[in-house]
Design an enzyme around this catalytic site. Structure first.
Site, short mmCIF file in Angstrom:
data_model
loop_
_atom_site.label_atom_id
_atom_site.label_comp_id
_atom_site.label_asym_id
_atom_site.label_seq_id
_atom_site.Cartn_x
_atom_site.Cartn_y
_atom_site.Cartn_z
N LYS A 64 0.81 -1.22 0.00
CA LYS A 64 0.00 0.00 0.00
C LYS A 64 0.85 1.28 0.00
O LYS A 64 0.48 2.27 -0.61
CB LYS A 64 -0.96 0.01 1.19
CG LYS A 64 -2.10 -0.99 1.04
CD LYS A 64 -3.14 -0.79 2.11
CE LYS A 64 -4.23 -1.84 1.99
NZ LYS A 64 -5.38 -1.56 2.87
N ASP A 101 -10.06 3.00 1.94
CA ASP A 101 -10.23 2.38 3.26
C ASP A 101 -10.90 3.34 4.24
O ASP A 101 -11.72 2.93 5.08
CB ASP A 101 -8.87 1.95 3.83
CG ASP A 101 -8.26 0.80 3.06
OD1 ASP A 101 -9.02 -0.06 2.56
OD2 ASP A 101 -7.02 0.74 2.96
N GLY A 129 -1.12 0.84 13.09
CA GLY A 129 -0.60 0.45 11.78
C GLY A 129 -1.29 1.22 10.66
O GLY A 129 -1.86 2.29 10.88
P1 ATR Z 1 -2.21 -2.90 9.40
O1 ATR Z 1 -1.44 -2.13 8.39
O2 ATR Z 1 -3.13 -3.94 8.79
O3 ATR Z 1 -2.94 -2.03 10.36
P2 ATR Z 1 0.18 -3.41 10.97
O4 ATR Z 1 0.77 -2.19 10.40
O5 ATR Z 1 0.98 -4.64 11.00
O6 ATR Z 1 -1.17 -3.82 10.20
O7 ATR Z 1 -0.37 -3.06 12.42
C1 ATR Z 1 -0.67 -4.02 13.33
C2 ATR Z 1 -1.11 -3.37 14.63
O8 ATR Z 1 -1.43 -4.43 15.52
C3 ATR Z 1 -0.01 -2.55 15.30
O9 ATR Z 1 -0.61 -1.47 15.97
C4 ATR Z 1 0.60 -3.56 16.28
O10 ATR Z 1 1.22 -2.98 17.42
P3 ATR Z 1 2.78 -2.54 17.37
O11 ATR Z 1 2.81 -1.20 16.71
O12 ATR Z 1 3.17 -2.51 18.79
O13 ATR Z 1 3.51 -3.60 16.59
C5 ATR Z 1 -0.65 -4.29 16.72
N1 ATR Z 1 -0.33 -5.61 17.29
C6 ATR Z 1 0.02 -6.72 16.62
N2 ATR Z 1 0.23 -7.76 17.46
C7 ATR Z 1 0.01 -7.27 18.73
C8 ATR Z 1 0.05 -7.83 20.05
N3 ATR Z 1 0.36 -9.11 20.26
N4 ATR Z 1 -0.23 -7.02 21.09
C9 ATR Z 1 -0.56 -5.72 20.89
N5 ATR Z 1 -0.62 -5.13 19.67
C10 ATR Z 1 -0.35 -5.90 18.60
#
Ligand code: ATR
Length: 272
Positions: A64, A101, A129
């Site tokens: 993206k 989105d 994210g």
């Molecule tokens: P997208 O682009 O689809 O939103 P991403 O950029 O991978 O996906 O974002 C994933 C989100 O889920 C992030 O906010 C991530 O937190 P971090 O910034 O700390 O990585 C969150 N996330 C993923 N696994 C997590 C977990 N086990 N506990 C808390 N937050 C989690």
């Protein structure tokens, strides 16, 4: 014949072909929409093929952001959130990038609750994210006065907060819900099939807060289940996927398609 596809990696069970091909059929438009898994090293050669043979394409993870500099022109939302999910290929082979989105997120809630008042009270975004960025912008556009964000890694939230003037809530304090919270949104991958549930105790959540999860597999995530049990209004994530596809189909075909309960059922049945 209109040719479109979605590019991403991995692209194991994309539901986008089902949505667009259903609309091609419904509106009697000759068209075909495919899922095209593209390993990152194949991105550039692949988009040259798309440039020559396709009317448009959708873009999903992890491309993206990558598509931003590859587009000759960008819609304002794509520019602001620095992510493209929909590309239109011009007669001259130029790319116009858009992001739908933000629209899909807001439209889903509005279709479910037509009287939802965005300007009443605050909103809390969990996660920071790409999806959170699109949603933060949607909330700004809708005039939500106070937007909180909470993320495991606070530095990721900080960048978003700076751009959209959000209020940071520490991850460990995420259950200290503001008393005027009108909307709670999970944008993390937690609660998705194969992932741990989002660990969130809702006992101090106001009973009127609408709870929205963008995870759609399963449709009712543990967070939504808990919210539903205590009587909060809930919004599932499948509608965001459906509604973000509407403007894409419209720019490629000139026909604005409708999100119907029938289509939602088709999607739910196809879910892995
Ligand atoms: P997208 O682009 O689809 O939103 P991403 O950029 O991978 O996906 O974002 C994933 C989100 O889920 C992030 O906010 C991530 O937190 P971090 O910034 O700390 O990585 C969150 N996330 C993923 N696994 C997590 C977990 N086990 N506990 C808390 N937050 C989690």
């Amino acid at each position: 014949v209109i040719k479109a596809c979605v590019i991403g990696h991995p692209l194991s069970h994309s539901l986008s072909p089902l949505i667009h091909n259903h609309w091609f059929q419904t509106y009697g438009i000759e068209g075909i929409y495919k899922a095209m898994p593209v390993p990152p090293e194949q991105l550039l050669p692949t988009i040259e093929i798309l440039r020559q043979n396709y009317n448009g394409f959708n873009v999903t993870l992890p491309f993206k952001r990558t598509l931003i500099p590859l587009c000759q022109t960008l819609g304002s939302t794509a520019q602001i959130i620095a992510a493209v999910n929909t590309v239109t290929v011009g007669q001259d082979g130029s790319f116009h990038g858009r992001n739908t989105d933000t629209y899909g997120f807001a439209q889903n809630l509005q279709q479910k609750f037509p009287n939802f008042d965005w300007r009443k009270g605050s909103a809390l975004i969990l996660g920071a994210g790409g999806a959170a960025r699109a949603i933060a912008y949607a909330l700004k556009e809708k005039g939500v006065a106070k937007i909180y964000i909470s993320n495991r890694t606070s530095s990721h939230a900080a960048a978003l907060s700076a751009q959209f003037s959000l209020e940071n809530l520490k991850w460990d304090s995420r259950e200290n819900f503001p008393a005027d919270l009108n909307l709670l949104i999970n944008t993390t991958s937690l609660g998705m099939k194969g992932q741990p549930p989002l660990d969130l105790d809702l006992s101090s959540l106001p009973s009127s807060t609408t709870v929205y999860d963008i995870v759609y597999a399963p449709l009712i995530t543990p967070m939504l289940q808990a919210a539903q049990t205590r009587g909060n209004p809930i919004v599932t994530g499948i509608g965001m996927l459906l509604h973000q596809a509407v403007p894409a189909f419209e720019v490629w075909t000139g026909v604005r398609p409708e999100v119907t309960p029938e289509l939602e059922t088709i999607l739910l049945q196809a879910m892995p």
